[in-house]
Design an enzyme around this catalytic site. Structure first.
Site, PDB file in Angstrom:
ATOM      1  N   ASP A   1     -40.941  62.702  83.053  1.00 56.24           N
ATOM      2  CA  ASP A   1     -41.607  63.945  82.713  1.00 56.24           C
ATOM      3  C   ASP A   1     -42.124  64.569  84.015  1.00 56.24           C
ATOM      4  O   ASP A   1     -42.079  63.957  85.083  1.00 56.24           O
ATOM      5  CB  ASP A   1     -42.739  63.691  81.690  1.00 56.24           C
ATOM      6  CG  ASP A   1     -43.107  64.963  80.952  1.00 56.24           C
ATOM      7  OD1 ASP A   1     -43.709  64.863  79.867  1.00 56.24           O
ATOM      8  OD2 ASP A   1     -42.782  66.056  81.447  1.00 56.24           O
TER       9      ASP A   1
HETATM   10  C1  GLC Z   1     -44.051  69.071  80.448  1.00 59.78           C
HETATM   11  C2  GLC Z   1     -43.946  68.318  79.134  1.00 59.78           C
HETATM   12  C3  GLC Z   1     -42.534  68.039  78.707  1.00 59.78           C
HETATM   13  C4  GLC Z   1     -41.625  69.151  79.183  1.00 59.78           C
HETATM   14  C5  GLC Z   1     -41.600  69.108  80.704  1.00 59.78           C
HETATM   15  C6  GLC Z   1     -40.712  70.203  81.307  1.00 59.78           C
HETATM   16  O1  GLC Z   1     -45.112  68.570  81.198  1.00 59.78           O
HETATM   17  O2  GLC Z   1     -44.682  67.101  79.017  1.00 59.78           O
HETATM   18  O3  GLC Z   1     -42.545  67.915  77.279  1.00 59.78           O
HETATM   19  O4  GLC Z   1     -40.327  68.971  78.657  1.00 59.78           O
HETATM   20  O5  GLC Z   1     -42.898  69.194  81.252  1.00 59.78           O
HETATM   21  O6  GLC Z   1     -41.226  71.449  81.005  1.00 59.78           O
END
Ligand code: GLC
Length: 733
Positions: A263
């Site tokens: 993430d």
């Molecule tokens: C965010 C979220 C995740 C998302 C990613 C990209 O922090 O936790 O769900 O897909 O970043 O945007």
């Protein structure tokens, strides 16, 4: 490209090129106006890192993506194409209901169609992968990301994870209308202590495996192309560097062989967790755990070269990660066609086309949950003068917190829909008050500016006058979309005070008032329940939310949604969920015995339980009938009920099957949903609803950790919500 050629390509790549492939950059580093994503890290990213990156986050639009892809491949020493990824969560530009609302439909196949639509639009806009489905099990409404989940039930979440994955990916990942899906957040992110986002997760191994893992497994079994790591710890080790979780459980046990992406910034954050001693340590641990792509923490481009050249981490691990990324690019067909489905002309024709709007409208209608309807207050009757009052009457932001790709200007509001679809109805419109209490400041993918210069007193007076003049009132109230989604944990689950004040004043003027709610999480609805004659949960219904609501309120469509997540009596009950354990001192109201598992000041039961919802007609459900009283492992029991439409109009009900293992080697939930059937009946019509109960439905993690069933008595409950107590028992020999 065949696998041999991929191996040759890998072999020919320099170390820096390989490190580039395992790094994902934000589109901001490539294009001036791509979506700003997440908490931007202090990036030690060099221009070379940008030019060698393997994937991009946050760019969208066919022309822009084609331009970037073309220039990038020309510069790249081996002309390897980029993968363009983005959060297409509940629609690309045609926005359908938030995932929690989709869960309420109990129609995973409909969600699959919506995902397919989203893929069609996003692929035309040049995207290759979406960071969806999010299938974290959720039991805590304080956590704002419950809006991204399909709810608290293991079985239901698995159905939706499978359907959404199939909807995005279709039959061919290289197709021009498909997206690679990325199930997230692996794993257990939905259970943060105190409901506070990014907080510690403390789960027993058994709870983790039995409740939190199955829906991810459903996505893996459906062939999901990617998995995203979660920010939280699992057994006190951050998931992103948790080797046991990622290699032994995800890859070896669950059989996932696709790309594992961190993430946003999560690898670097393992230093803040107090696990990695520094960024180099974080890079090493993540690669050893099998994380293939570093999303925006920058530790891979910053540290891997020195770690590998210094012998601190094997280049074989890097090669393994790069090969999985090259294989994903190959499955997406990018070596043959690096522009995949990008098509500026197609963008113009498919995006927001009537077919897509119609699907979004249907998905919204199927997601609405009728929670209360005293005296058959709803549907409204033609000829009644109805005041539509509240901050959501003419509000366009019905899209939810993860739909920054959608444009609120595309939304058809409640007022616009009322005027267009029901011109012969007598409606009065009044905003009444803003969404938020004065001085509330929110930040997120959009602005929370309200029209501060509106004359609040005049608005209020107009609303009261409208209520006075009308036969009936429908109040449209709810959360601000920036109050739900990522980083929006709340400790108080009520509607804003200003809206509660409006509710009390309007219902004092005209008691014949219904409330329609726009929210991304279960709320404390005691005040609404005390004052309104009817309550319709509309969630964040998307681009076509207005027409869907007017059709429902006027009876052209019937609400058939059922709660995918319990609505607590108040925040003090949270986390609350129907599949709890009985305890040694179970409390069944109104038992006066003091020494039972209960509160002094509130009930144990939620205000509205999982699986609950009403329609515009009523149904009777007979006692459960079992075709046998015992079964062996190779046999099954058929459980039946007779359902009858006892009302005066056609209607749909969701008949739910729950099982309870009465005594086992570990305590078992008081009930678990193992199936459901939606049935539609004419007035007076009745039908038999049968469920086949097979031995594999009785399995769980036994005391010795094996996944198995155990002989003993099982109770079978079949009804219209998790509150059903009508039961019969059978014996598993
Ligand atoms: C965010 C979220 C995740 C998302 C990613 C990209 O922090 O936790 O769900 O897909 O970043 O945007």
């Amino acid at each position: 490209m065949d696998h041999k050629k991929l191996e040759t390509l890998l072999h020919d790549m320099t170390l820096r090129e390989k490190i580039g492939q395992v790094f994902q950059i934000s589109g901001q580093l490539l294009a001036e106006d791509s979506a700003a994503m997440g908490p931007m890290q202090e990036m030690g990213v060099t221009q070379e890192d940008v030019l060698l990156a393997g994937t991009v986050l946050g760019v969208f639009g066919a022309e822009k993506i084609c331009k970037i892809q073309k220039e990038y491949m020309e510069h790249h020493p081996h002309h390897i194409p980029l993968i363009f990824m983005l959060d297409v969560i509940n629609g690309y530009r045609t926005v359908y209901p938030i995932p929690l609302a989709q869960g309420a439909s109990f129609l995973p196949e409909l969600s699959g169609k919506c995902a397919q639509m989203a893929a069609r639009e996003a692929a035309a806009a040049g995207l290759h992968v979406t960071f969806s489905p999010m299938t974290d099990l959720v039991r805590d409404a304080r956590w704002g990301r419950v809006m991204e989940s399909t709810g608290e039930d293991v079985y239901l979440n698995g159905q939706f994870a499978k359907a959404m994955t199939g909807g995005y990916q279709g039959e061919d990942l290289a197709g021009e209308e498909t997206l690679g899906a990325c199930v997230k957040h692996f794993a257990g992110y939905g259970a943060p202590d105190a409901g506070r986002d990014y907080n510690t997760v403390q789960l027993t191994e058994r709870t983790f495996r039995e409740y939190y893992l199955p829906a991810y497994q459903a996505a893996v079994d459906a062939g999901v192309a990617l998995v995203m790591t979660s920010f939280n710890t699992v057994n006190d080790i951050p998931a992103t560097v948790n080797k046991k979780l990622m290699r032994e459980i995800l890859r070896d046990e669950m059989g996932f062989d696709g790309v594992l992406i961190s993430d946003f910034g999560a690898i670097g954050e393992t230093v803040a967790h107090g696990l990695s001693s520094d960024r180099a340590d974080a890079a090493r641990r993540a690669l050893e755990a099998g994380v293939d792509i570093d999303m925006m923490s920058g530790v891979y481009p910053e540290k891997l070269e020195q770690l590998i050249r210094g012998g601190k981490v094997s280049e074989d691990l890097l090669d393994e990660a790069v090969m999985r990324i090259l294989e994903l690019k190959n499955k997406l067909g990018l070596f043959e066609n690096p522009f995949k489905g990008a098509d500026p002309e197609k963008e113009k024709t498919v995006i927001l086309c009537e077919e897509h709007r119609a699907l979004a409208r249907e998905a919204a209608e199927r997601s609405f949950v009728l929670l209360k309807n005293d005296g058959a207050f709803l549907p409204l009757k033609k000829g009644e003068k109805v005041a539509l009052i509240g901050p959501y009457v003419s509000r366009k932001q019905l899209l939810g917190g993860w739909s920054f790709l959608g444009d609120a200007e595309d939304t058809v509001t409640v007022e616009e829909a009322a005027r267009k679809l029901a011109p012969e109805w007598e409606f009065i419109f009044a905003k009444g008050c803003p969404v938020l209490d004065p001085g509330t400041k929110l930040v997120g993918f959009g602005s929370c500016e309200e029209n501060e210069d509106e004359d609040q007193d005049a608005m209020w007076k107009a609303a009261c006058d409208a209520a006075r003049e009308a036969d009936k009132v429908v109040l449209f109230l709810g959360e601000h979309f920036l109050q739900t989604g990522e980083a929006t944990s709340r400790g108080i689950l009520e509607l804003p005070q200003i809206q509660q004040k409006l509710l009390r004043e309007i219902t004092a003027i005209n008691p014949d008032t219904a409330v329609v709610l726009f929210n991304g999480r279960p709320l404390d609805l005691r005040v609404v329940n005390e004052n309104a004659k009817a309550i319709l949960e509309a969630w964040m219904p998307g681009t076509e939310g207005g027409p869907a609501l007017i059709r429902t309120l006027t009876g052209a469509s019937e609400p058939s949604g059922r709660l995918p997540m319990s609505f607590p009596y108040c925040v003090g009950q949270v986390p609350v969920h129907y599949d709890e354990f009985p305890t040694g001192r179970p409390y069944h109201a109104p038992d006066e015995n003091r020494f039972l598992s209960k509160y002094l000041d509130i009930p144990n039961q939620p205000l509205y339980p999982f699986g609950y919802g009403m329609g515009y007609t009523t149904f009777s459900v007979s006692e459960v009938d079992l075709d046998r009283e015992e079964m062996t492992r190779g046999e099954s029991v058929t459980a039946k009920v007779t359902v009858r439409n006892t009302g005066d109009r056609p209607g749909t009900d969701v008949i739910q099957l729950y099982l309870h293992d009465v005594a086992a080697s570990v305590v078992r939930p008081v009930k678990q949903m193992k199936g459901y059937q939606r049935i539609t009946l004419e007035p007076g019509e009745e039908t038999e609803v049968a469920f086949e109960i097979r031995e594999e439905m009785l399995r769980f993690y036994t005391a010795d950790g094996t996944w198995d069933s155990e002989p003993g008595v099982f109770e079978v409950m079949i009804g219209e919500s998790s509150a059903t107590e009508s039961k019969k028992s059978f014996l598993l020999r």
